[in-house]
Scaffold this motif. Structure first.
Motif, mmCIF file in Angstrom:
data_model
loop_
_atom_site.group_PDB
_atom_site.id
_atom_site.type_symbol
_atom_site.label_atom_id
_atom_site.label_comp_id
_atom_site.label_asym_id
_atom_site.label_seq_id
_atom_site.Cartn_x
_atom_site.Cartn_y
_atom_site.Cartn_z
ATOM 1 N N MET A 1 13.213 85.940 -8.599
ATOM 2 C CA MET A 1 14.213 85.065 -9.205
ATOM 3 C C MET A 1 13.609 84.214 -10.312
ATOM 4 S SD MET A 1 17.333 84.159 -9.406
ATOM 5 C CE MET A 1 18.093 84.825 -7.925
ATOM 6 N N LYS A 2 12.363 83.722 -10.111
ATOM 7 C CA LYS A 2 11.749 82.867 -11.116
ATOM 8 C C LYS A 2 11.613 83.597 -12.457
ATOM 9 C CE LYS A 2 7.806 79.933 -12.156
ATOM 10 N NZ LYS A 2 6.473 79.436 -11.736
ATOM 11 N N LYS A 3 11.250 84.881 -12.417
ATOM 12 C CA LYS A 3 11.114 85.637 -13.662
ATOM 13 C C LYS A 3 12.434 85.682 -14.405
ATOM 14 C CE LYS A 3 10.087 90.195 -15.553
ATOM 15 N NZ LYS A 3 9.761 91.604 -15.279
ATOM 16 N N LEU A 4 13.508 85.941 -13.705
ATOM 17 C CA LEU A 4 14.828 85.991 -14.337
ATOM 18 C C LEU A 4 15.195 84.645 -14.933
ATOM 19 C CD1 LEU A 4 16.797 88.112 -11.696
ATOM 20 C CD2 LEU A 4 15.775 88.890 -13.827
ATOM 21 N N GLN A 5 14.881 83.583 -14.223
ATOM 22 C CA GLN A 5 15.165 82.234 -14.724
ATOM 23 C C GLN A 5 14.355 81.935 -15.978
ATOM 24 O OE1 GLN A 5 14.213 80.032 -11.180
ATOM 25 N NE2 GLN A 5 16.326 80.042 -10.422
ATOM 26 N N LEU A 6 13.093 82.334 -15.977
ATOM 27 C CA LEU A 6 12.245 82.104 -17.145
ATOM 28 C C LEU A 6 12.757 82.863 -18.360
ATOM 29 C CD1 LEU A 6 8.660 82.207 -15.595
ATOM 30 C CD2 LEU A 6 9.697 80.272 -16.777
ATOM 31 N N LEU A 7 13.133 84.115 -18.165
ATOM 32 C CA LEU A 7 13.660 84.910 -19.268
ATOM 33 C C LEU A 7 14.930 84.275 -19.829
ATOM 34 C CD1 LEU A 7 13.086 88.461 -17.787
ATOM 35 C CD2 LEU A 7 12.037 87.583 -19.883
ATOM 36 N N GLN A 8 15.780 83.781 -18.938
ATOM 37 C CA GLN A 8 17.008 83.130 -19.377
ATOM 38 C C GLN A 8 16.696 81.856 -20.151
ATOM 39 O OE1 GLN A 8 20.386 84.388 -18.766
ATOM 40 N NE2 GLN A 8 20.480 83.017 -20.524
ATOM 41 N N GLN A 9 15.732 81.089 -19.657
ATOM 42 C CA GLN A 9 15.364 79.848 -20.340
ATOM 43 C C GLN A 9 14.752 80.123 -21.712
ATOM 44 O OE1 GLN A 9 12.895 78.363 -17.186
ATOM 45 N NE2 GLN A 9 14.447 76.936 -16.457
ATOM 46 N N ILE A 10 13.915 81.139 -21.800
ATOM 47 C CA ILE A 10 13.287 81.478 -23.078
ATOM 48 C C ILE A 10 14.335 81.892 -24.100
ATOM 49 C CG2 ILE A 10 11.779 83.153 -24.243
ATOM 50 C CD1 ILE A 10 10.076 83.124 -21.624
#
Length: 220
Positions: A1-10
């Motif tokens: 989940m953290k990876k998906l959140q990071l990609l969304q934030q970027i």
């Protein structure tokens, strides 16, 4: 989940500051100023002597768990040529990895640890291979060899590709890149060159604010 959140934030932030310097202290100062100016995604390149020190310091200073929004930024590593470099940076606190070229072993390493990886690609073949390896965002590099029309050309056969041009992006053409379909842009020397030349690093914050303003205008 953290990876998906990071990609969304970027992709929500849209502007990545690519920082190079002579010392880790100089790069930390550049990062502080870029973040103060509104750029919340920082890429510290491994060409910086003792770059891992800068990444570790910035990761502590701008933790993703920070309750104060002004103290939050996403810190990543750039110029990661191999998986060994990527892993060392991740252990130092890097939350994403960028490379100048497509190294399958580096992609595998980052996928193993669920860390976003953005390899540099120049051709359709490179981008297709990156997608097959599980890359979410491809860095179009060096961007100054292309015009924004390149994104439309790529998305003809590969509409699913997420492209981030880096190199040659400026205030004058950022809007064109975003309107052409770039999910984000990487900003390098144009952000810091004037500050380095004058020794006045507050100029980085000023230029960062201009980039954020240009990005937000392009997204409307």
């Amino acid at each position: 989940m953290k990876k998906l959140q990071l990609l969304q934030q970027i992709t929500n932030e849209g502007v990545v500051a690519v920082l190079r310097g002579e010392t880790p202290e100089e790069v930390v100062e550049m990062a502080d100023q870029a973040i103060a100016g509104g750029i919340k995604v920082i890429e510290v390149t491994m060409t910086v002597p003792f770059a891992l020190r800068a990444i570790e310091e910035l990761a502590k200073r701008y933790s993703s768990t920070a309750k104060d929004a002004s103290k939050y930024a996403i810190i990543g590593v750039g110029t990661a040529l191999d998986p060994e470099t990527a892993r060392a940076a991740i252990l130092s606190g890097a939350e994403f990895v960028v490379g100048p070229s497509l190294n399958p072993n580096t992609v595998t390493l980052c996928n193993r640890y669920r860390v976003p990886i953005m390899p540099g690609c120049m051709t359709i073949a490179d981008i297709q291979t990156a997608l097959e390896l599980g890359v979410d965002i491809v860095k179009l590099f060096p961007g100054n060899l292309y015009s924004p029309a390149m994104i439309k050309a790529i998305k003809g056969p590969l509409p699913q590709a997420n492209i981030m041009p880096t190199g040659g992006v400026s205030l004058s053409n950022l809007g064109e890149w975003i309107q052409a379909g770039a999910v984000a842009v990487g900003i390098g020397s144009d952000l810091t060159s004037e500050a380095v030349k004058s020794g006045n690093y507050s100029l980085v914050a000023k230029k960062a604010a201009q980039y954020i303003e240009a990005y937000q205008a392009a997204k409307k």
